[in-house]
Scaffold this motif. Structure first.
Motif, PDB file in Angstrom:
ATOM      1  N   UNK A  10       0.695  -1.204   0.045  1.00 38.32           N
ATOM      2  CA  UNK A  10      -0.088   0.042   0.102  1.00 38.32           C
ATOM      3  C   UNK A  10       0.849   1.230   0.109  1.00 38.32           C
ATOM      4  N   UNK A  11       2.145   1.173  -0.067  1.00 38.44           N
ATOM      5  CA  UNK A  11       3.104   2.408  -0.115  1.00 38.44           C
ATOM      6  C   UNK A  11       3.092   3.055   1.245  1.00 38.44           C
ATOM      7  N   UNK A  12       2.756   2.241   2.264  1.00 36.62           N
ATOM      8  CA  UNK A  12       2.814   3.134   3.436  1.00 36.62           C
ATOM      9  C   UNK A  12       4.375   2.802   4.267  1.00 36.62           C
ATOM     10  N   UNK A  13       4.901   2.081   3.743  1.00 36.83           N
ATOM     11  CA  UNK A  13       6.317   2.057   4.542  1.00 36.83           C
ATOM     12  C   UNK A  13       7.055   3.380   5.121  1.00 36.83           C
ATOM     13  N   UNK A  14       6.929   4.142   4.199  1.00 33.92           N
ATOM     14  CA  UNK A  14       7.985   5.493   4.760  1.00 33.92           C
ATOM     15  C   UNK A  14       7.164   6.252   5.574  1.00 33.92           C
ATOM     16  N   UNK A  15       6.019   6.348   5.480  1.00 28.96           N
ATOM     17  CA  UNK A  15       4.823   7.098   6.365  1.00 28.96           C
ATOM     18  C   UNK A  15       5.225   6.442   7.615  1.00 28.96           C
ATOM     19  N   UNK A  16       4.916   5.114   7.694  1.00 25.66           N
ATOM     20  CA  UNK A  16       5.227   4.421   9.115  1.00 25.66           C
ATOM     21  C   UNK A  16       6.340   4.535   9.715  1.00 25.66           C
ATOM     22  N   UNK A  17       7.420   4.503   8.977  1.00 24.11           N
ATOM     23  CA  UNK A  17       8.906   4.484   9.290  1.00 24.11           C
ATOM     24  C   UNK A  17       9.112   6.048   9.941  1.00 24.11           C
ATOM     25  N   UNK A  18       8.579   7.117   9.240  1.00 16.82           N
ATOM     26  CA  UNK A  18       8.539   8.560   9.950  1.00 16.82           C
ATOM     27  C   UNK A  18       7.860   8.699  11.165  1.00 16.82           C
ATOM     28  N   UNK A  19       6.579   8.020  11.179  1.00 15.09           N
ATOM     29  CA  UNK A  19       5.851   8.225  12.393  1.00 15.09           C
ATOM     30  C   UNK A  19       6.687   7.376  13.366  1.00 15.09           C
ATOM     31  N   UNK A  20       7.032   6.455  13.267  1.00 11.74           N
ATOM     32  CA  UNK A  20       7.959   5.818  14.405  1.00 11.74           C
ATOM     33  C   UNK A  20       9.180   6.450  14.756  1.00 11.74           C
TER      34      UNK A  20
END
Length: 81
Positions: A10-20
């Motif tokens: 879903x192309x969410x890896x970068x956003x999830x990484x930045x949030x973490x």
């Protein structure tokens, strides 16, 4: 960003990484500020010293400078601010 064997369907890896990353940094700054109240100011001063050395003149450089300031401020802001 750490790579893993899962696909990013879903192309969410970068956003999830930045949030973490942001959440962990904010927690560490908050914890450190309990024994070192000047840490937030010093972090922002470090950003200012770096961007002052750039002497931004182009639109790209000005954009970078403002984003760096904004990102740093969001990382060091006290909880509930």
């Amino acid at each position: 960003m750490p790579m893993n064997e899962q696909s990013d369907k879903f192309g969410t890896a970068e956003g999830a990484y930045r949030l973490a990353l942001n959440t962990v940094i904010q927690a560490l700054v908050d914890h450190a500020s309990q024994t070192d109240p000047g840490i937030r100011r010093r972090a922002l001063t470090g950003i200012e010293n770096y961007v002052a050395g750039l002497n931004p003149q182009s639109e790209l450089e000005l954009d970078f400078t403002e984003r760096a300031r904004g990102f740093a401020a969001s990382l060091v802001k006290p909880p509930g601010s």
